[in-house]
Design a protein around this motif. Sequence first.
Motif, PDB file in Angstrom:
ATOM      1  N   LEU A 219       0.830  -1.205   0.000  1.00  0.00           N
ATOM      2  CA  LEU A 219       0.000   0.000   0.000  1.00  0.00           C
ATOM      3  C   LEU A 219       0.863   1.254   0.000  1.00  0.00           C
ATOM      4  CD1 LEU A 219      -2.695   1.444   0.145  1.00  0.00           C
ATOM      5  CD2 LEU A 219      -2.690   1.105   2.622  1.00  0.00           C
ATOM      6  N   SER A 238     -10.915   1.365   0.980  1.00  0.00           N
ATOM      7  CA  SER A 238     -10.752  -0.019   0.542  1.00  0.00           C
ATOM      8  C   SER A 238     -12.112  -0.690   0.397  1.00  0.00           C
ATOM      9  CB  SER A 238      -9.894  -0.795   1.540  1.00  0.00           C
ATOM     10  OG  SER A 238     -10.525  -0.856   2.811  1.00  0.00           O
ATOM     11  N   TYR A 248      -8.311  -6.736  -1.430  1.00  0.00           N
ATOM     12  CA  TYR A 248      -9.012  -5.459  -1.498  1.00  0.00           C
ATOM     13  C   TYR A 248      -8.558  -4.638  -2.701  1.00  0.00           C
ATOM     14  CZ  TYR A 248     -10.732  -6.315   3.212  1.00  0.00           C
ATOM     15  OH  TYR A 248     -11.367  -6.851   4.296  1.00  0.00           O
ATOM     16  N   ARG A 249      -9.472  -3.810  -3.177  1.00  0.00           N
ATOM     17  CA  ARG A 249      -9.152  -2.764  -4.143  1.00  0.00           C
ATOM     18  C   ARG A 249      -9.321  -1.426  -3.440  1.00  0.00           C
ATOM     19  NH1 ARG A 249     -14.269  -4.690  -6.311  1.00  0.00           N
ATOM     20  NH2 ARG A 249     -13.121  -5.821  -7.916  1.00  0.00           N
ATOM     21  N   PHE A 250      -8.718  -0.386  -3.997  1.00  0.00           N
ATOM     22  CA  PHE A 250      -8.770   0.926  -3.369  1.00  0.00           C
ATOM     23  C   PHE A 250      -9.430   1.936  -4.304  1.00  0.00           C
ATOM     24  CE2 PHE A 250      -5.584  -1.348  -1.072  1.00  0.00           C
ATOM     25  CZ  PHE A 250      -5.750  -0.924   0.231  1.00  0.00           C
TER      26      PHE A 250
END
Length: 320
Positions: A219, A238, A248-250
Amino acid sequence: MTTDATPTPPDETYSYLGPAGTFTEAALKQVPEAAGRHWRSVNNVGEALSDVVSGRSTAAMIAIENSIDGGVSATQDALATVPGLRIIGEYLVPVNFVLVARPGTALADVRIVNAHPVAYAQSRGWLERELPDHGHIPATSNVAAAASLFESSQADAAVAPPGITEHLDVEVLARDLGDNPNAVTRFVLVSRSRTLPEPTGADKTSLIVELPDDEPGALLAMLEQFSTRGVNLSLIQSRPIGDALGRYRFVVDLDGHAADERVADALLGLRRTSPKVIFLGSYPRADEQEVAYHSKYDDEIFIEARDWLRGILSGEPDGA
């Protein structure tokens, strides 16, 4: 605008979360291009975006962030999974509520209140103070809460948007129910257009980014793509990708336009280091606040650096 059921050309149709009287409709009223066009009321974000993807509508207005509750997860997830969409504008709508009832009802008569769960949460302080013994019936939308007063006698009053009196014959028993007077919802207009609005100096860019690996520092490496180029992030949230636990995607909003050299360089860095970057658009900020950044990140600095490297590669003499 027109709202009838007569078929309308897609380039004259705008979809929004209805029915008439919602905060989403209030956001759509801010779009000059939508004036006098057909406004298609839909039931949810998925239906609104489906209209755009299928070509039924030229654009759709959807809520994406609330100043109290944060990002709207249904919208964020839909934008991550529905391809070919671009945000072309953002609009801010102050969120407040009124307590309405059938004509002839007094505040002292109210025992049961119909309200959408979000509206109820944002006005609960007022309701508990002024109606300490009230009961709550959840509604599917703010407008549906008021409409239910004429469909059933279960509730005595409803929490609704201030403009509800334009659409329903209700009496306003109280105004300014919202516990936070600064509450604002941010809406975005989404279309299939690939043409970016021209930079204004007061712009925002939205992205969805997946990390290359689930490892320490991943990250941070993503965030450094922005920090080392002087790009400020106004939102980072997230959301689970859904293919495995812990993935997870952000969702990212950054200050600036893709045409800005510092933003373009950051996008190139993301593209090199992340397996999937979804570009959702660059568009004018609703608050029209000019983006501030240090002069060492001016466009000219990036351009000069590229020219310097080009000179090295081409064999130009120093100082040429």
